[in-house]
Design a protein around this motif. Structure first.
Motif, PDB file in Angstrom:
ATOM      1  N   ARG A  99       0.748  -1.321  -0.151  1.00 41.32           N
ATOM      2  CA  ARG A  99      -0.072   0.048   0.038  1.00 41.32           C
ATOM      3  C   ARG A  99       0.953   1.523  -0.196  1.00 41.32           C
ATOM      4  NH1 ARG A  99      -2.418   3.636   3.086  1.00 41.32           N
ATOM      5  NH2 ARG A  99      -4.658   4.288   2.508  1.00 41.32           N
ATOM      6  N   TRP A 104      -2.146   5.229  -6.159  1.00 41.48           N
ATOM      7  CA  TRP A 104      -3.385   5.628  -6.029  1.00 41.48           C
ATOM      8  C   TRP A 104      -3.748   5.424  -4.672  1.00 41.48           C
ATOM      9  CZ3 TRP A 104      -1.190   1.272  -8.685  1.00 41.48           C
ATOM     10  CH2 TRP A 104      -1.480   0.039  -7.964  1.00 41.48           C
ATOM     11  N   SER A 105      -3.154   4.925  -3.810  1.00 41.21           N
ATOM     12  CA  SER A 105      -3.687   4.575  -2.222  1.00 41.21           C
ATOM     13  C   SER A 105      -2.826   5.784  -1.318  1.00 41.21           C
ATOM     14  CB  SER A 105      -3.045   3.252  -1.892  1.00 41.21           C
ATOM     15  OG  SER A 105      -3.708   2.224  -2.636  1.00 41.21           O
ATOM     16  N   GLN A 120      -5.646  -0.017  -9.815  1.00 40.32           N
ATOM     17  CA  GLN A 120      -6.851   0.553  -9.279  1.00 40.32           C
ATOM     18  C   GLN A 120      -8.118  -0.365  -9.517  1.00 40.32           C
ATOM     19  OE1 GLN A 120      -6.547   4.723 -10.167  1.00 40.32           O
ATOM     20  NE2 GLN A 120      -8.352   5.449  -9.339  1.00 40.32           N
ATOM     21  N   ASN A 189      -9.991   7.964  10.857  1.00 41.58           N
ATOM     22  CA  ASN A 189     -10.219   8.258   9.249  1.00 41.58           C
ATOM     23  C   ASN A 189      -9.501   9.471   9.028  1.00 41.58           C
ATOM     24  OD1 ASN A 189     -10.397   7.104   6.794  1.00 41.58           O
ATOM     25  ND2 ASN A 189     -12.418   8.218   6.566  1.00 41.58           N
ATOM     26  N   THR A 227      -6.263  10.209  -6.366  1.00 39.98           N
ATOM     27  CA  THR A 227      -6.894   9.949  -7.577  1.00 39.98           C
ATOM     28  C   THR A 227      -7.731  10.993  -8.066  1.00 39.98           C
ATOM     29  OG1 THR A 227      -8.612   9.043  -6.118  1.00 39.98           O
ATOM     30  CG2 THR A 227      -7.010   7.496  -7.126  1.00 39.98           C
ATOM     31  N   TYR A 273     -11.534   8.535  -4.587  1.00 37.63           N
ATOM     32  CA  TYR A 273     -10.691   7.716  -3.744  1.00 37.63           C
ATOM     33  C   TYR A 273     -11.293   6.424  -3.570  1.00 37.63           C
ATOM     34  CZ  TYR A 273      -7.067   7.156  -0.116  1.00 37.63           C
ATOM     35  OH  TYR A 273      -5.929   6.730   0.756  1.00 37.63           O
ATOM     36  N   GLN A 274     -10.237   5.246  -3.444  1.00 38.35           N
ATOM     37  CA  GLN A 274     -10.591   3.964  -3.183  1.00 38.35           C
ATOM     38  C   GLN A 274     -11.524   3.323  -3.834  1.00 38.35           C
ATOM     39  OE1 GLN A 274     -10.535   4.450   1.056  1.00 38.35           O
ATOM     40  NE2 GLN A 274      -8.515   4.114   1.317  1.00 38.35           N
ATOM     41  N   ASN A 276     -12.944   1.149  -6.977  1.00 37.82           N
ATOM     42  CA  ASN A 276     -12.669   0.164  -7.927  1.00 37.82           C
ATOM     43  C   ASN A 276     -13.178   0.612  -9.217  1.00 37.82           C
ATOM     44  OD1 ASN A 276     -12.588  -2.392  -9.362  1.00 37.82           O
ATOM     45  ND2 ASN A 276     -11.752  -3.522  -7.892  1.00 37.82           N
ATOM     46  N   TYR A 338     -16.963  10.500   2.464  1.00 38.89           N
ATOM     47  CA  TYR A 338     -15.848   9.860   3.395  1.00 38.89           C
ATOM     48  C   TYR A 338     -16.174  10.628   4.905  1.00 38.89           C
ATOM     49  CZ  TYR A 338     -13.821   8.596  -0.829  1.00 38.89           C
ATOM     50  OH  TYR A 338     -13.735   7.861  -2.365  1.00 38.89           O
TER      51      TYR A 338
END
Length: 867
Positions: A99, A104-105, A120, A189, A227, A273-274, A276, A338
């Motif tokens: 990671r 992209w992470s 990704q 977070n 991203t 972000y995150q 798929n 988020y």
């Protein structure tokens, strides 16, 4: 539960301690939860790392796998971490390392990976035996000075080695890369941010400790995701900055493109972000199959490593892109929220932190590191200076020292003899002298030793001053932060969009004049006014918009980016749009279909556009009216206040009778004079007061008489009393002829009459196509059906009587005609070209007699016999 455990009678009875099971469970669970909170799931506020990440970076540093060294197998690194510092599963270590290498992470990657590190689209990385890794330069900045006693070390799990409790990072890692984790009874977070912004925030905090969170947010604006994407609304971001908890809504970035076939495509270039990408495509396909989203013909994920994200949605011919986009935001992960929960370990305890807390904790930690590093460097410098001082003493008594050493029975005796020689040497210096190489005894080497000693004394003085001066220490911290910013700083990847109720977005948009064009088939765009160079009348013009053969530019006008546009359709509906929301394009681009920007029905068409400065200005709204006219000569006046509350679906502005269409809309102040002109060359002038104000749904009253079925109104102007002296009436015919006429040449009558002649219509001139009120400081812009646009100063168009046919304004190709005219403020550009007139002699700008000379067939005046 209250009963205590009673052991059986055994010989080991004295070794068994009875306990309350409830208390034991409570204590054991608290110990476990604190272990997870502090030692596994939550990051440290100082270096922003959890233990596993810290151990990976430290182990790689100990292995010497720096950014300028060859890669090492991931399995070798994972083994090092497991065997020495992190006694958990190898999967946990490898996944964490992977990671840290995925761009992209992580907003800024810490590990430089070679091999398959996943994608990704949800593809997993190759096994650790296949991949290789080394440290990124970014991570080296986090490990810098670790060997200078800047941080505390602790024993590892088996007490055989030491590991750092924190890294002496120069990078505010917690804010920059963020962190997420689930502990026991709490979670964190923290979202990633832009390094440049965070360092600017840290520097601002150092300069002013009393800085407010609002002022800090001028620097650290919002999260910045690896991203990209678009943050939709700032309310949750502000809450997180102030209180440590909030919510951010992130949208993917899309563009709308038109294929050569005329069909439109929605192209997703950035996903949240995150998210798929393959799962997103599958979800869109499922929604299409379930008929939740209609209008998408095909979905294709064309993303690759080189060009990044590209998901192409081919739309059906009748689909409206704007509607599809809103459905995608509603039903898919293209819009994701988020939760922000800024929890980190502060002095061994979990704490919720606001933006200022995170920055202040980092800055104070950097201050501790600088103090410890300075003390270490001072100790090392003093040690070295002490030895060099001994060297200099020995060199001053060189012959005696050599004789003394030769006379000594062994090294121990030689050391004692040097100490007791009376030169002031101690044991450390005596040992160093005995270990001195013979080559250091030369004269040149003595000078080098003296030079090194002097430099060290300056360094010691500087380090002592640094330790005694806090301001100097913070200047050092600022200098190191700005160095990191210069080395690794970059621009934001994530855009910020404010909601209407949060901020006046106009304040964020540069105010400038733009040319807005709408084509016959309904394509709209805005272009900076400076792209249109000025030409003399009679020139060939310049291409003002590429259109299909059957298309041409129908509306062309100028507005400020801070204004609101009101669109009136031929069926009498009104829609609103901020000028900055109109898509920008260059002079030759086609633009976007207007149906994709405002919710316009397929069978309706924009006919008139009003430029309103501010619909929220109550005084302006209450003192102004909108005057509407139709092709059949109907006129209607309605208070602007009735149009001051924009609706996305539009409102009814006028009731249009069958066979008629709305043609023009004007903004007036209640004291204007209205002029309407028809295709056959007649015009009427009457006071605005002759038209009583009615509601939005009314039909209107007669404005000018239109007898012939082939005749129709081509334009309407409204002139204020204050504008009469400086304004003239400009008329243009479809074959390129035009002129200016004084307003007072048109007598004032009642509405509903036939009017008087305004231009002599002949086969040579063609029918009247437009009427404008202009002053000599304005420019005229003419657009042809072929797409050619010409801009010329109004002052260069001569004044003539009402009944003349005018002068040639633009040379047209065969079969071409003028489609639209508009005016704009004149501006001078030193680089402007002046097009020579082809076949038409240049005239002095305001000499009517010479203009008439180029007009071989003027019609007689009709002053005495008005139509």
């Amino acid at each position: 539960m209250e009963e205590q455990f009673k052991p059986e009678e055994t010989n080991d009875q004295n070794r068994i301690i009875p306990v309350n099971i409830e208390e034991q469970m409570k204590t054991a669970y608290i110990d476990y939860s604190m272990s997870v909170i502090v030692g596994r799931a939550l990051p440290d506020v100082r270096d922003g790392l959890k233990p596993v990440h810290r151990r990976i970076l430290f182990a790689m540093n100990e292995l010497g796998i720096n950014s300028n060294k060859p890669y090492k197998k991931s399995a070798r690194i994972v083994g090092e971490v497991l065997g020495k510092y992190h006694p958990h599963g190898d999967g946990a270590v490898y996944d964490s390392m992977v990671r840290m290498a995925q761009e992209w992470s992580m907003r800024y990657t810490l590990v430089d990976g070679q091999g398959n590190y996943g994608s990704q689209d949800g593809d997993g990385p190759a096994a650790m035996r296949y991949t290789e890794a080394r440290l990124q330069k970014f991570a080296e900045s986090m490990l810098m000075d670790i060997d200078k006693e800047t941080v505390d070390f602790q024993l590892n799990f088996d007490d055989s080695l030491e590991e750092p409790t924190v890294l002496p990072t120069r990078i505010p890692q917690l804010l920059v890369n963020g962190s997420s984790g689930i502990a026991v009874g709490m979670a964190t977070n923290i979202l990633p941010h832009n390094l440049t912004e965070v360092i600017d925030g840290c520097v601002a905090f150092i300069d002013n400790r009393e800085i407010t969170i609002e002022e800090l947010m001028q620097h650290v604006k919002a999260p910045d995701f690896p991203t990209g994407g678009i943050i939709f609304g700032m309310e949750g971001v502000k809450a997180a900055a102030h209180f440590g908890r909030g919510r951010v809504v992130l949208r993917g970035k899309l563009t709308v493109d038109t294929k050569s076939s005329g069909r439109e495509q929605v192209i997703i270039t950035e996903v949240p972000y995150q998210v798929n990408r393959d799962n997103l495509c599958d979800r869109i396909g499922q929604l299409v199959n379930d008929k939740i989203i209609e209008g998408i013909a095909h979905v294709n994920n064309e993303s690759n490593k080189k060009e990044g994200t590209r998901i192409v949605l081919d739309l059906k011919r009748d689909a409206i892109a704007n509607v599809i986009i809103n459905q995608l935001y509603k039903h898919t992960e293209l819009q994701t929220s988020y939760g922000i929960n800024n929890v980190a370990i502060v002095k061994g305890r979990p704490r919720t932190l606001n933006l200022k807390d995170m920055i202040s904790e980092f800055v104070e930690f950097r201050h501790e590191v600088v103090v410890k590093r300075t003390k270490y460097e001072l100790r090392e410098a003093e040690k070295r200076a002490h030895i060099l001082k001994g060297y200099l003493i020995a060199l001053d008594h060189l012959d005696e020292v050599i004789a003394m050493i030769r006379a000594s029975a062994n090294p121990e005796a030689a050391k004692d003899n040097l100490i007791n020689a009376g030169w002031g040497l101690d044991e450390i210096q005596a040992k160093a002298i005995l270990e001195l190489r013979l080559q250091r005894l030369t004269g040149m080497e003595r000078d080098k030793i003296k030079e090194e000693f002097d430099e060290l004394m300056k360094l010691i003085a500087h380090l002592n001053e640094l330790l005694s001066n806090e301001g100097m220490r913070y200047d050092v911290i600022k200098g190191e932060l700005l160095e990191v910013k210069d080395k690794f700083g970059d621009v934001r990847k994530t855009e910020i969009t404010y909601l209407d109720n949060e901020v006046r977005i106009k304040d964020l948009i540069k105010e400038e004049d733009v040319v807005i064009t709408i084509s016959h088939l309904g394509y709209i765009k805005r272009t900076p006014a400076s792209e249109y160079r000025q030409q003399r009348r009679g020139g060939r013009g310049a291409i003002g918009g590429k259109t299909r053969e059957e298309d041409f530019i129908e509306h062309l006008f100028v507005a400020s980016t801070h204004h609101t546009m009101m669109f009136f359709t031929e069926k009498g509906r009104c829609y609103w749009l901020n000028v900055y929301e109109i898509p920008e394009g260059d002079k030759t681009s086609k633009g976007r279909a207007i149906q994709n920007i405002i919710q316009l029905p397929p069978d309706d068409k924009v006919r008139a556009i009003l430029d309103v400065k501010d619909l929220k200005d109550e005084e302006f709204v209450k003192t102004h009216n909108i005057v509407l006219c139709t092709k059949k000569g109907i006129i209607k006046k309605t208070a602007l206040e009735e149009f001051s509350r924009p609706r996305q679906t539009g409102v009814n502005a006028i009731t249009i009778v069958e066979g008629d269409e709305l043609l023009e809309a004007k903004l007036t102040d209640g004291t204007s004079e209205v002029m309407m002109a028809v295709k056959s060359g007649r015009a009427i002038r009457f006071n605005e007061e002759k038209v009583r104000a009615t509601g939005r749904g009314a039909i209107g009253v007669a404005g000018i008489e239109v007898d012939d079925e082939n005749d129709e109104v081509v334009g309407m102007v409204c002139v204020n009393e204050s504008e009469k002296a400086s304004h003239t009436i400009l008329v243009v015919s479809e074959k390129g002829y035009g002129k200016r006429t004084q307003i007072d040449e048109y007598r004032v009558t009642n509405r509903g009459g036939k009017g008087v002649k305004t231009i002599s219509v002949t086969d040579k001139t063609g029918s009247l196509v437009g009427i404008l009120e202009v002053n000599e400081k304005e420019d005229l812009m003419i657009t042809c059906r072929s797409g050619v646009t010409i801009r010329m100063p109004v002052i260069g168009i001569s004044e003539q009587g009402r009944a003349t046919q005018g002068v040639k304004l633009i040379r047209l190709d065969d079969e071409d005609e003028i489609a639209a005219i508009t005016k704009m403020e004149e501006f001078q550009d030193p680089a402007q070209e002046t097009a020579k007139v082809e076949g038409v002699p240049e005239e002095p700008t305001a000499d009517a007699s010479e203009d008439n000379a180029t007009n071989p067939d003027p019609s007689p005046s009709d002053e005495s016999n008005p139509s």
